[in-house]
Design a protein around this motif. Sequence first.
Motif, PDB file in Angstrom:
ATOM      1  N   UNK A 241       3.063   2.679   3.228  1.00  0.00           N
ATOM      2  CA  UNK A 241       1.603   2.585   3.219  1.00  0.00           C
ATOM      3  C   UNK A 241       0.975   3.902   2.771  1.00  0.00           C
ATOM      4  N   UNK A 242       1.529   5.007   3.275  1.00  0.00           N
ATOM      5  CA  UNK A 242       0.997   6.313   2.867  1.00  0.00           C
ATOM      6  C   UNK A 242       1.277   6.592   1.391  1.00  0.00           C
ATOM      7  N   UNK A 243       2.428   6.118   0.885  1.00  0.00           N
ATOM      8  CA  UNK A 243       2.723   6.296  -0.540  1.00  0.00           C
ATOM      9  C   UNK A 243       1.740   5.516  -1.394  1.00  0.00           C
ATOM     10  N   UNK A 244       1.358   4.311  -0.926  1.00  0.00           N
ATOM     11  CA  UNK A 244       0.375   3.531  -1.663  1.00  0.00           C
ATOM     12  C   UNK A 244      -0.971   4.234  -1.718  1.00  0.00           C
ATOM     13  N   UNK A 245      -1.381   4.866  -0.621  1.00  0.00           N
ATOM     14  CA  UNK A 245      -2.643   5.610  -0.613  1.00  0.00           C
ATOM     15  C   UNK A 245      -2.577   6.840  -1.510  1.00  0.00           C
ATOM     16  N   UNK A 246      -1.401   7.421  -1.596  1.00  0.00           N
ATOM     17  CA  UNK A 246      -1.257   8.670  -2.349  1.00  0.00           C
ATOM     18  C   UNK A 246      -1.106   8.439  -3.849  1.00  0.00           C
ATOM     19  N   UNK A 247      -0.263   7.449  -4.208  1.00  0.00           N
ATOM     20  CA  UNK A 247       0.038   7.239  -5.626  1.00  0.00           C
ATOM     21  C   UNK A 247      -0.644   6.001  -6.224  1.00  0.00           C
ATOM     22  N   UNK A 248      -1.177   5.160  -5.362  1.00  0.00           N
ATOM     23  CA  UNK A 248      -1.804   3.938  -5.858  1.00  0.00           C
ATOM     24  C   UNK A 248      -0.886   2.738  -5.717  1.00  0.00           C
ATOM     25  N   UNK A 249      -1.483   1.557  -5.506  1.00  0.00           N
ATOM     26  CA  UNK A 249      -0.685   0.351  -5.292  1.00  0.00           C
ATOM     27  C   UNK A 249       0.121  -0.046  -6.529  1.00  0.00           C
ATOM     28  N   UNK A 250      -0.437   0.191  -7.724  1.00  0.00           N
ATOM     29  CA  UNK A 250       0.264  -0.208  -8.946  1.00  0.00           C
ATOM     30  C   UNK A 250       1.560   0.570  -9.099  1.00  0.00           C
ATOM     31  N   UNK A 251       1.487   1.864  -8.885  1.00  0.00           N
ATOM     32  CA  UNK A 251       2.698   2.682  -9.006  1.00  0.00           C
ATOM     33  C   UNK A 251       3.693   2.339  -7.908  1.00  0.00           C
ATOM     34  N   UNK A 252       3.191   2.064  -6.679  1.00  0.00           N
ATOM     35  CA  UNK A 252       4.099   1.698  -5.588  1.00  0.00           C
ATOM     36  C   UNK A 252       4.853   0.420  -5.926  1.00  0.00           C
ATOM     37  N   UNK A 253       4.174  -0.572  -6.494  1.00  0.00           N
ATOM     38  CA  UNK A 253       4.840  -1.822  -6.879  1.00  0.00           C
ATOM     39  C   UNK A 253       5.877  -1.580  -7.967  1.00  0.00           C
ATOM     40  N   UNK A 254       5.549  -0.717  -8.946  1.00  0.00           N
ATOM     41  CA  UNK A 254       6.508  -0.396 -10.009  1.00  0.00           C
ATOM     42  C   UNK A 254       7.726   0.308  -9.433  1.00  0.00           C
ATOM     43  N   UNK A 255       7.493   1.224  -8.460  1.00  0.00           N
ATOM     44  CA  UNK A 255       8.618   1.927  -7.837  1.00  0.00           C
ATOM     45  C   UNK A 255       9.469   0.954  -7.036  1.00  0.00           C
ATOM     46  N   UNK A 256       8.841  -0.045  -6.383  1.00  0.00           N
ATOM     47  CA  UNK A 256       9.594  -1.043  -5.620  1.00  0.00           C
ATOM     48  C   UNK A 256      10.463  -1.888  -6.544  1.00  0.00           C
ATOM     49  N   UNK A 257       9.927  -2.213  -7.725  1.00  0.00           N
ATOM     50  CA  UNK A 257      10.720  -2.973  -8.690  1.00  0.00           C
ATOM     51  C   UNK A 257      11.940  -2.180  -9.128  1.00  0.00           C
ATOM     52  N   UNK A 258      11.739  -0.915  -9.379  1.00  0.00           N
ATOM     53  CA  UNK A 258      12.871  -0.074  -9.799  1.00  0.00           C
ATOM     54  C   UNK A 258      13.884   0.065  -8.659  1.00  0.00           C
TER      55      UNK A 258
END
Length: 525
Positions: A442-459
């Motif tokens: 959750x903190x990563x989503x606030x820091x980097x944005x939800x779009x980047x968090x989803x891309x990182x989750x895919x990777x």
Amino acid sequence: MRMIRDVLRLRFEAGLSERHAARSLGVPRTTVQDYCARFGASGLTWPLAAALTDGALEQALFTRAIVPAPAGRPLPDWAQIAQEKKRKGVTLLLLWQEYRQREPTGYSYSQFAERYRQWRDTIDPVMRQEYVAGERLFVDYAGLTVDLVDAATGEIREAQIFVAALGASNYTFAEATWTQSLPDWIASHVRMLEFFGGVPALLIPDNLKAAVTYASYYAPEINATYAEFATHYGTAVLPTRVAAPRDKAKVETAVQIVERELLAPLRHHRFTSLAELNAALRERLERLNDRPFQKLPGTRRSLFEATDRPALRPLPATRYEYAEWRTAKVNIDYHIAVEKHCYSVPYSLVRATVDVRLTGTMCEILHQGQRVAAHVRRASAGGYSTDPAHRPKSHTRHLEWTPSRLVHWGESIGVATGAVVAHLLEHKPHPEQGYRACLGLLSLGKRFGDARLEAAAQRAQATGAMTYRSLHSILKLGLDHTPPDAIEPTTHLPATHDNVRGAGYYAESAAPADTTSLSLFVGVD
């Protein structure tokens, strides 16, 4: 004292005012006033006689002459009066009343008190405080250290010298420790009280960090461990004022005596252990406490036995067990992190701030002064110590946080993020232990944005590294900008290869070698 002569010169020869004389010499105005008043009462005149030394001038101004006793009026034993006055509840008026009962024609109270003060000033001209028996115990470290030599390596290490003195009797304790840190400070106090055989009403330390976490004359903050130690022994801690050595003059004098009479004679000795050094210190300490006073009858030990020992409180039945105190905040997984290990508390305390008491073997957790949990202390980092009684009755109803809510939050960002959240919750012994990692996402989503968090989750899904640390690394390095399809597949080596010997090779090698082969290795024909 050269300062006295300078004050008199500026006032009576240079004609400066008290204010200007004080400013010129860098002393308080009251000091100039005091010196001038004493000079006027001494009968001396300015200019001073050439033969008058600084020592004689000081004695003329600061030492009162004792008026001889008129014939027929016996004087009391002032040393005995001083010793009795140290007892709790004993006043000079009471001692005078007892004196008049023995000597009906003796002095009036005013004359008795004045002559006692005159006698006291001859013993110690700068004496300002009188201590009640068993009331105050002064503690400090000596300025000198002692070198200890490691017999095996020759390494030299300095030992610190802990010193304590009782206010009424001057009975002294000293020992060597490795450091001035909190564990050594508390351990020295335990041994000190056992040496005295009792507990005083007050402990008077300096403002070192092991004793005082916040120095203040009005509201000092005592170290939590030191305060708990004092509570265990039924005493109180009263730190001295900052930069006020007169507040602990007893221990300052004791430190000076220890340095001169215990440490200085041992300067040529070669010690290889604390035990060896402490044995030498204890031997000389016994001599010091048994040595007669120069101006008073008796010794430190005899005065201690007569005054301080009867007034000391008894030691408790058990020794104090050293403990350190921390504060921690309870996370939503109803655990606190202490030294990188997680300990559970009742789930109703989620988000509360608790006190943590760490002993050598236990971790106790307290809330508002009440113990709410106790665990065996663990040294392993990253582990969990969970009491089943601390869990909520149902994992599906955990205050406002539930596993399903966390998964739903992850899926609101993206399918891959939801899958990572579910993976984190499923791969823990209990779902609550995965809450921290989910909050990290959750903190990563606030820091980097939800779009980047989803891309990182895919990777992370593509590489099989579905952890909080993996996603944090991906986002930090910007690897989420690389599409998962661009990730090079992992190349696996074939199971059979010319360079792979296989199990058969080792079975052949295990067979006995012939003598010809052996002779090649040992050089035998």
